[in-house]
Design an enzyme around this catalytic site. Structure first.
Site, mmCIF file in Angstrom:
data_model
loop_
_atom_site.group_PDB
_atom_site.id
_atom_site.type_symbol
_atom_site.label_atom_id
_atom_site.label_comp_id
_atom_site.label_asym_id
_atom_site.label_seq_id
_atom_site.Cartn_x
_atom_site.Cartn_y
_atom_site.Cartn_z
ATOM 1 N N LYS A 103 0.062 4.280 -0.223
ATOM 2 C CA LYS A 103 -0.700 5.438 0.361
ATOM 3 C C LYS A 103 -0.499 6.777 -0.514
ATOM 4 O O LYS A 103 -0.494 6.506 -1.684
ATOM 5 C CB LYS A 103 -0.195 5.780 1.617
ATOM 6 C CG LYS A 103 -0.027 4.277 2.644
ATOM 7 C CD LYS A 103 -0.058 4.741 4.139
ATOM 8 C CE LYS A 103 0.149 3.332 4.833
ATOM 9 N NZ LYS A 103 -0.126 3.455 6.340
ATOM 10 N N SER A 111 2.818 -2.553 10.369
ATOM 11 C CA SER A 111 4.455 -2.595 10.690
ATOM 12 C C SER A 111 5.216 -3.845 10.279
ATOM 13 O O SER A 111 6.131 -4.349 10.746
ATOM 14 C CB SER A 111 4.668 -2.248 12.245
ATOM 15 O OG SER A 111 4.046 -1.077 12.611
ATOM 16 N N GLY A 129 1.816 1.600 10.903
ATOM 17 C CA GLY A 129 2.636 2.757 10.735
ATOM 18 C C GLY A 129 2.972 3.398 12.080
ATOM 19 O O GLY A 129 3.661 4.386 12.318
ATOM 20 N N ASN A 186 1.052 -1.202 0.102
ATOM 21 C CA ASN A 186 -0.013 -0.042 0.059
ATOM 22 C C ASN A 186 0.936 1.118 -0.180
ATOM 23 O O ASN A 186 1.391 1.506 1.106
ATOM 24 C CB ASN A 186 -1.025 0.010 1.094
ATOM 25 C CG ASN A 186 -1.561 1.346 1.212
ATOM 26 O OD1 ASN A 186 -1.889 2.024 0.446
ATOM 27 N ND2 ASN A 186 -2.346 1.514 2.555
ATOM 28 N N HIS A 222 -9.584 0.632 4.401
ATOM 29 C CA HIS A 222 -8.530 0.865 5.049
ATOM 30 C C HIS A 222 -8.817 1.815 6.301
ATOM 31 O O HIS A 222 -9.567 2.701 6.155
ATOM 32 C CB HIS A 222 -7.570 1.586 4.183
ATOM 33 C CG HIS A 222 -5.986 1.484 4.691
ATOM 34 N ND1 HIS A 222 -5.663 2.374 5.745
ATOM 35 C CD2 HIS A 222 -5.053 0.552 4.586
ATOM 36 C CE1 HIS A 222 -4.438 2.094 5.971
ATOM 37 N NE2 HIS A 222 -4.174 1.124 5.485
ATOM 38 N N GLU A 233 -7.152 4.252 7.735
ATOM 39 C CA GLU A 233 -6.962 5.498 7.570
ATOM 40 C C GLU A 233 -8.198 6.103 6.826
ATOM 41 O O GLU A 233 -8.480 7.366 7.104
ATOM 42 C CB GLU A 233 -5.824 5.678 6.693
ATOM 43 C CG GLU A 233 -4.378 5.516 7.476
ATOM 44 C CD GLU A 233 -3.102 5.228 6.702
ATOM 45 O OE1 GLU A 233 -3.346 5.240 5.498
ATOM 46 O OE2 GLU A 233 -2.341 4.513 7.408
ATOM 47 N N GLU A 278 -5.976 -5.603 9.934
ATOM 48 C CA GLU A 278 -5.126 -4.656 10.470
ATOM 49 C C GLU A 278 -5.479 -3.967 11.459
ATOM 50 O O GLU A 278 -6.192 -3.204 11.459
ATOM 51 C CB GLU A 278 -4.813 -3.737 9.202
ATOM 52 C CG GLU A 278 -4.722 -4.112 7.969
ATOM 53 C CD GLU A 278 -3.706 -3.022 6.923
ATOM 54 O OE1 GLU A 278 -2.739 -3.143 6.613
ATOM 55 O OE2 GLU A 278 -4.767 -2.033 6.707
HETATM 56 C C1 PEP Z 1 -1.150 -0.038 5.782
HETATM 57 O O1 PEP Z 1 -1.175 0.984 5.313
HETATM 58 O O2 PEP Z 1 -2.000 -0.975 5.469
HETATM 59 C C2 PEP Z 1 0.001 -0.541 6.684
HETATM 60 C C3 PEP Z 1 -0.321 -1.720 7.302
HETATM 61 O O3 PEP Z 1 1.115 0.414 7.009
HETATM 62 P P1 PEP Z 1 2.372 0.067 7.807
HETATM 63 O O4 PEP Z 1 2.835 -1.298 7.121
HETATM 64 O O5 PEP Z 1 3.230 1.075 7.434
HETATM 65 O O6 PEP Z 1 2.077 -0.207 9.125
#
Ligand code: PEP
Length: 250
Positions: free
Chosen positions: A10, A214, A175, A8, A96, A98, A169
């Site tokens: 972003k 992460s 993040g 992803n 997602h 976010e 997630e």
């Molecule tokens: C994501 O944006 O779906 C994500 C898992 O980000 P990160 O790997 O940076 O935690």
């Protein structure tokens, strides 16, 4: 079932940067095992350029990070599944965290996007996950089941496992550098699997469940070995071809 290794990106990368990353990634993935599938969720503005770069590349698919649940119309700033397909992408992310938290997307709206995207030919990854407050309050199962129930409300029972996957997630791991521990991943993926088996009967057992939050080259192999983990969704560590390729090959 192929393991799905998803990136992803972003709101990062110009067209040129995206093209450079993909070229480097393609060369680093030489020798990628047959049982792995890679998909890059790029910004809308890069999809066309990425599709051109990937035209002779069968191992890497392309996806958009969101879509609007209408074919066309007066929806300023929005992008339809047909437009995404027209740019050469065939995957989309829905729900997602976010978008749920920053853009206030409700479970219901996420559900409309998920069924509309599937109906209009996009393979879809529906993201679900609890906040730290919800986990600490003992609401893990309740939150995941609610997001899955509403997120999949109008999805046909016979939707192929190739076309619909779930990404678990935990919001507190995205993040933040704080990856969920094995016990936490096992527990949450078991909740998702149980739900999928009830919702989709036999096909629920073969539907892919990805872990996201992460993931890095250093922890990817251990996460991929856990029961009911059929891939990963990677944000920060997917932006560079070298780190993402190490995750894909882990
Ligand atoms: C994501 O944006 O779906 C994500 C898992 O980000 P990160 O790997 O940076 O935690």
């Amino acid at each position: 079932m192929k393991q799905l290794m998803a990136a992803n990106w972003k709101m990062y990368k110009t067209r040129e940067e995206a093209g450079e990353t993909l070229k480097e990634l393609a060369s680093l993935l030489t020798g990628m095992p047959e049982n792995r599938e890679v998909v890059i969720f790029a910004p809308f503005t890069c999809l066309n350029a990425c599709s051109d770069t990937l035209k002779n590349e069968t191992r890497i698919s392309l996806g958009a990070q969101d879509c609007y649940p209408q074919k066309e119309g007066a929806f300023t700033g929005e992008v339809s599944p047909g437009m995404i397909l027209d740019c050469g992408a065939d995957y989309v992310l829905t729900g997602h965290s976010e978008r749920r938290s920053i853009l206030n997307e409700s479970d219901d709206f996420v559900g409309s996007k998920t069924s509309f995207a599937l109906k209009n030919g996009l393979k879809t990854i529906l993201c679900v996950g609890e906040s730290l407050e919800e986990r600490d309050g003992g609401k893990l199962e309740e939150v995941l089941v609610r997001q899955l129930q509403t997120g999949l409300k109008d999805v046909p029972d016979d939707t192929s496992p190739d076309c619909l996957a779930i990404a678990y997630e935990p919001v507190w791991a995205i993040g933040t550098g704080r990856v969920a521990g094995p016990e936490e991943i096992l527990e949450s993926h078991a909740v998702v699997r149980k739900f999928l088996k009830i919702r989709f009967a036999r096909q629920g057992a073969s539907r892919r469940i990805l872990y996201g939050g992460s993931v890095k080259a250093e922890n990817a192999a251990a996460i991929m070995q856990l029961e009911n983990v059929n891939g990963v969704l990677v944000g920060g560590a997917s932006l560079r071809a070298d780190s993402f390729s190490r995750i894909v090959l882990a």
